[in-house]
Design an enzyme around this catalytic site. Structure first.
Site, PDB file in Angstrom:
ATOM      1  N   SER A  99      25.203   8.878 -73.007  1.00 29.56           N
ATOM      2  CA  SER A  99      23.952   9.546 -72.672  1.00 29.56           C
ATOM      3  C   SER A  99      22.911   8.535 -72.230  1.00 29.56           C
ATOM      4  O   SER A  99      22.490   7.678 -73.013  1.00 29.56           O
ATOM      5  CB  SER A  99      23.419  10.317 -73.883  1.00 29.56           C
ATOM      6  OG  SER A  99      22.125  10.809 -73.617  1.00 29.56           O
ATOM      7  N   HIS A 144      26.402  11.267 -69.068  1.00 34.19           N
ATOM      8  CA  HIS A 144      25.693  12.425 -69.622  1.00 34.19           C
ATOM      9  C   HIS A 144      24.205  12.298 -69.312  1.00 34.19           C
ATOM     10  O   HIS A 144      23.563  11.314 -69.689  1.00 34.19           O
ATOM     11  CB  HIS A 144      25.919  12.477 -71.131  1.00 34.19           C
ATOM     12  CG  HIS A 144      25.453  13.741 -71.781  1.00 34.19           C
ATOM     13  ND1 HIS A 144      26.178  14.906 -71.758  1.00 34.19           N
ATOM     14  CD2 HIS A 144      24.320  14.018 -72.485  1.00 34.19           C
ATOM     15  CE1 HIS A 144      25.528  15.852 -72.419  1.00 34.19           C
ATOM     16  NE2 HIS A 144      24.396  15.333 -72.869  1.00 34.19           N
ATOM     17  N   ASP A 148      20.566  14.137 -69.676  1.00 34.01           N
ATOM     18  CA  ASP A 148      19.810  15.150 -70.418  1.00 34.01           C
ATOM     19  C   ASP A 148      18.537  15.515 -69.665  1.00 34.01           C
ATOM     20  O   ASP A 148      17.610  14.704 -69.577  1.00 34.01           O
ATOM     21  CB  ASP A 148      19.437  14.629 -71.801  1.00 34.01           C
ATOM     22  CG  ASP A 148      20.638  14.537 -72.728  1.00 34.01           C
ATOM     23  OD1 ASP A 148      21.359  15.536 -72.856  1.00 34.01           O
ATOM     24  OD2 ASP A 148      20.860  13.458 -73.309  1.00 34.01           O
ATOM     25  N   MET A 165      15.274  17.683 -69.739  1.00 37.31           N
ATOM     26  CA  MET A 165      14.441  18.375 -70.728  1.00 37.31           C
ATOM     27  C   MET A 165      13.140  18.823 -70.077  1.00 37.31           C
ATOM     28  O   MET A 165      12.529  18.076 -69.313  1.00 37.31           O
ATOM     29  CB  MET A 165      14.121  17.435 -71.900  1.00 37.31           C
ATOM     30  CG  MET A 165      15.319  16.855 -72.595  1.00 37.31           C
ATOM     31  SD  MET A 165      14.777  15.759 -73.938  1.00 37.31           S
ATOM     32  CE  MET A 165      16.341  15.091 -74.484  1.00 37.31           C
ATOM     33  N   HIS A 173      23.209  18.053 -68.805  1.00 40.53           N
ATOM     34  CA  HIS A 173      22.899  18.912 -69.946  1.00 40.53           C
ATOM     35  C   HIS A 173      21.487  19.452 -69.767  1.00 40.53           C
ATOM     36  O   HIS A 173      20.506  18.717 -69.905  1.00 40.53           O
ATOM     37  CB  HIS A 173      23.029  18.090 -71.230  1.00 40.53           C
ATOM     38  CG  HIS A 173      22.718  18.841 -72.471  1.00 40.53           C
ATOM     39  ND1 HIS A 173      22.567  18.208 -73.687  1.00 40.53           N
ATOM     40  CD2 HIS A 173      22.547  20.169 -72.728  1.00 40.53           C
ATOM     41  CE1 HIS A 173      22.312  19.101 -74.625  1.00 40.53           C
ATOM     42  NE2 HIS A 173      22.279  20.295 -74.060  1.00 40.53           N
ATOM     43  N   MET A 229      18.543  21.175 -70.984  1.00 41.90           N
ATOM     44  CA  MET A 229      17.753  21.651 -72.118  1.00 41.90           C
ATOM     45  C   MET A 229      16.463  22.239 -71.556  1.00 41.90           C
ATOM     46  O   MET A 229      15.369  21.689 -71.698  1.00 41.90           O
ATOM     47  CB  MET A 229      17.503  20.506 -73.099  1.00 41.90           C
ATOM     48  CG  MET A 229      18.747  20.128 -73.878  1.00 41.90           C
ATOM     49  SD  MET A 229      18.518  18.721 -74.986  1.00 41.90           S
ATOM     50  CE  MET A 229      19.046  17.389 -73.913  1.00 41.90           C
ATOM     51  N   MET A 277      25.958  21.034 -80.376  1.00 44.78           N
ATOM     52  CA  MET A 277      24.928  20.057 -80.705  1.00 44.78           C
ATOM     53  C   MET A 277      25.022  19.715 -82.189  1.00 44.78           C
ATOM     54  O   MET A 277      25.012  20.607 -83.040  1.00 44.78           O
ATOM     55  CB  MET A 277      23.532  20.616 -80.394  1.00 44.78           C
ATOM     56  CG  MET A 277      23.226  20.778 -78.921  1.00 44.78           C
ATOM     57  SD  MET A 277      23.270  19.221 -77.998  1.00 44.78           S
ATOM     58  CE  MET A 277      22.014  18.256 -78.860  1.00 44.78           C
ATOM     59  N   ASP A 312      27.489  16.410 -79.265  1.00 49.88           N
ATOM     60  CA  ASP A 312      26.370  15.550 -78.862  1.00 49.88           C
ATOM     61  C   ASP A 312      25.386  15.431 -80.019  1.00 49.88           C
ATOM     62  O   ASP A 312      24.839  16.428 -80.485  1.00 49.88           O
ATOM     63  CB  ASP A 312      25.686  16.174 -77.643  1.00 49.88           C
ATOM     64  CG  ASP A 312      24.497  15.369 -77.141  1.00 49.88           C
ATOM     65  OD1 ASP A 312      24.227  14.284 -77.680  1.00 49.88           O
ATOM     66  OD2 ASP A 312      23.848  15.836 -76.188  1.00 49.88           O
TER      67      ASP A 312
END
Length: 221
Positions: A7, A32, A34, A36, A65, A67, A136, A174
């Site tokens: 990540s 990975h 993320d 957000m 990913h 979010m 998660m 994760d």
């Protein structure tokens, strides 16, 4: 197949391209990313421009990913930026089936993530609709959190559900995973491991190789 997905949230953003290249060259199969939005989770991270700039650095799978509230709004743009796999949260999608169809229609693999306190039974209707499920093991939004032990039972339950349905779908986990506890996660039934601080703290190449050595002990089981 056991896969490591470092990540980049834990990487040094002042030399992000170099950090990605380091773990890719060391053998990590996924990167990975993320995304957000500051609404679904408290933090704001990065979006399409960063993904687009990183895409030429490596041909490894970009595992994005999301979010983000109602992530279907951004699927086409995330794909255009360079995503290969897009993971959305069950809790963030009003119409999860529609969002998974959007992801597949744009040419990406589709995944569904669950927060720690969301039961895996909520996935029962979409077991055949996703290429991967993400459990998660920390509350999403911040790196460096401790692994939540009860999520191991969620992994076991989900693997059992998939087995009963005759599916060998990937289970990604994760949050709070290190070389010290990753065997517990693999034993529970996961095969795609996200690691942030455990990879990028100190020697990222050596840390990547340590994870891959552990994975090699599980291949062929």
């Amino acid at each position: 197949m056991y896969i490591l997905a470092p990540s980049i949230l834990a990487a040094d953003f002042s030399r992000l391209g170099e950090e990605v290249r380091t773990v890719a060259d060391a053998g990590a199969e996924y990167i990975h990313l993320d995304v957000m939005d500051g609404a679904f989770v408290p933090s704001i991270s990065f979006g399409m421009p960063v993904i687009q700039k990183l895409r030429p650095v490596t041909d490894k799978v970009f595992d994005v990913h999301m979010m983000v509230e109602e992530p279907g709004r951004y699927v086409a743009d995330i794909k255009k930026a360079g995503a290969d796999l897009i993971c959305v949260h069950q809790e963030a999608c009003r119409h999860l089936d529609r969002t998974l169809n959007q992801i597949r229609e744009c040419g990406c693999k589709a995944a569904v993530a669950l927060n720690p306190a969301t039961p895996v039974e909520t996935l029962s209707c979409v077991l055949k609709e996703a290429d991967m499920f993400l459990i998660m093991s920390v509350n999403p939004g911040f790196g460096g959190q401790k692994f939540i032990p009860y999520t191991l039972e969620k992994i076991r339950k989900l693997r059992s559900m998939l087995n009963e349905a005759g599916l060998s779908t990937d289970i990604q986990v994760d949050g709070g995973i290190s070389a010290a506890n990753v065997r517990d996660v693999l034993d529970a039934g996961a095969n795609v491991i996200v690691a942030g601080s455990a990879v990028f703290k100190n020697d990222a190449a050596a840390n990547t190789r340590e994870f891959l050595e552990i994975f090699s002990q599980y291949q062929g089981r």
